[in-house]
Design a protein around this motif. Structure first.
Motif, PDB file in Angstrom:
ATOM      1  N   THR A 168       0.813  -1.217   0.000  1.00  0.00           N
ATOM      2  CA  THR A 168       0.000   0.000   0.000  1.00  0.00           C
ATOM      3  C   THR A 168       0.844   1.263   0.000  1.00  0.00           C
ATOM      4  OG1 THR A 168      -0.161  -0.050   2.433  1.00  0.00           O
ATOM      5  CG2 THR A 168      -1.906  -1.156   1.188  1.00  0.00           C
ATOM      6  N   ARG A 169       2.146   1.106  -0.070  1.00  0.00           N
ATOM      7  CA  ARG A 169       3.042   2.272  -0.062  1.00  0.00           C
ATOM      8  C   ARG A 169       2.799   3.128  -1.303  1.00  0.00           C
ATOM      9  NH1 ARG A 169       9.216   1.239   1.270  1.00  0.00           N
ATOM     10  NH2 ARG A 169       8.190   0.957   3.292  1.00  0.00           N
ATOM     11  N   GLN A 170       2.852   4.446  -1.122  1.00  0.00           N
ATOM     12  CA  GLN A 170       2.682   5.379  -2.237  1.00  0.00           C
ATOM     13  C   GLN A 170       4.000   6.116  -2.504  1.00  0.00           C
ATOM     14  OE1 GLN A 170       0.065   5.732  -4.144  1.00  0.00           O
ATOM     15  NE2 GLN A 170      -1.393   4.467  -2.996  1.00  0.00           N
ATOM     16  N   PRO A 171       4.406   6.287  -3.771  1.00  0.00           N
ATOM     17  CA  PRO A 171       3.787   5.701  -4.951  1.00  0.00           C
ATOM     18  C   PRO A 171       3.920   4.178  -4.941  1.00  0.00           C
ATOM     19  CG  PRO A 171       5.903   6.656  -5.514  1.00  0.00           C
ATOM     20  CD  PRO A 171       5.630   7.061  -4.103  1.00  0.00           C
ATOM     21  N   LEU A 172       3.005   3.510  -5.630  1.00  0.00           N
ATOM     22  CA  LEU A 172       2.929   2.058  -5.575  1.00  0.00           C
ATOM     23  C   LEU A 172       4.206   1.402  -6.100  1.00  0.00           C
ATOM     24  CD1 LEU A 172      -0.719   1.511  -6.867  1.00  0.00           C
ATOM     25  CD2 LEU A 172       0.107   1.297  -4.506  1.00  0.00           C
TER      26      LEU A 172
END
Length: 290
Positions: free
Chosen positions: A144-148
């Motif tokens: 779920t980290r952004q950016p993916l």
């Protein structure tokens, strides 16, 4: 050189040898699974007989965790594999060093120091310490980290994070303490099922003889360190250092005065926290109150 999926950008995996390492671990995982199923055992049953958790067996079979040499030898003997798995133990030892390159470049220096640490003290105010995360929890963190991140990178980061837990298996193990903000434990990252297993894992780690786990209650009216999380680490034969990380910007602190200040601050944090026994009791209560 291999390219990152969907980008055409070389990843460097081939040059670093991590593709070959991953292939080795996948092959060993499949062999363990075949031998286990031939014996009519579930992952839990095999783990119980060998003294490992079901999740460990599952992760090894899927190549998300390094098949430690002692596990290969134990499975070989228990399931009568004729030396097939035990003979790969030396190959795994060599591969473990090569596999560390899968950490992000900014984390690799710390990861090398952590692998040889004799003491480690972790104050976590935002997330479950990486060393204590379950596979499912780590998948949520990286997924779920952004950016993916692309799926291949997520898989690599999860496997690398789980591999770090091997420091708990070596002898003698490092003396480790973890002080975690209560608010971190109240956040059901990934949903209750994932979070429940994570809390159970914390109980398991907290009961190890080499680990002291403490919770810092949210209700405390004073706080000695609102500047964010940090880790104090003592490599074998070297002076203590500190590691800071925020928004994927990291800093390894070696200045003796700065390390001394952080060490004193950590002592104050632990003094404000619940005792290890009280902390485990609180986590057990959380498990009963979803």
């Amino acid at each position: 050189m291999a390219a990152q999926p969907g980008t055409g950008v070389p990843t460097g995996d081939e040059a670093d040898g991590t593709d070959e390492v991953a292939d080795l671990f996948r092959a060993l995982g499949r062999q363990i699974k075949v031998a286990r199923e031939r014996a009519g055992l579930s992952q839990k049953q095999l783990g119980d007989r060998l003294g490992y958790g079901e999740e460990t067996i599952s992760s090894v079979e899927r190549a998300r965790r390094t098949p430690q040499p002692e596990l290969l030898v134990a499975v070989d003997q228990l399931l009568d594999c004729g030396g097939l798995l035990a003979s790969a133990a030396e190959d795994v030892e060599r591969a473990k060093t090569r596999r560390r390159v899968r950490h992000p470049e900014w984390f690799r220096n710390y990861a090398r120091l952590e692998a040889e640490a004799v003491e480690l003290h972790d104050y976590s105010s935002l997330a479950i310490p990486g060393l204590l995360q379950t596979e499912a929890h780590a998948l949520v963190v990286f997924g779920t980290r952004q950016p993916l991140l692309d799926e291949a990178t997520v898989e690599q980061r999860v496997a690398a994070r789980l591999d770090r837990q091997q420091i708990f298996d070596r002898w003698p193990p490092p003396f480790t303490t973890f002080t975690i903000e209560e608010s971190v434990l109240r956040r059901p990252l990934g949903g209750w099922d994932v979070h429940r297993k994570q809390l159970e894992a914390l109980l398991k780690f907290g009961r190890l003889r080499s680990v002291e786990l403490q919770v810092l209650p949210t209700e405390r009216k004073e706080h000695p360190s609102l500047g964010g999380p940090f880790i104090l680490l003592t490599p074998k034969g070297k002076p203590q250092v500190a590691y800071l990380e925020v928004q994927h910007v990291s800093r390894l602190v070696t200045d003796p005065d700065e390390v001394r200040i952080l060490s004193a601050r950590y002592g104050s944090i632990r003094a404000q926290a619940l005792t290890p026994e009280e902390s485990l009791t609180l986590i057990e209560k959380m498990l009963g109150d979803p």
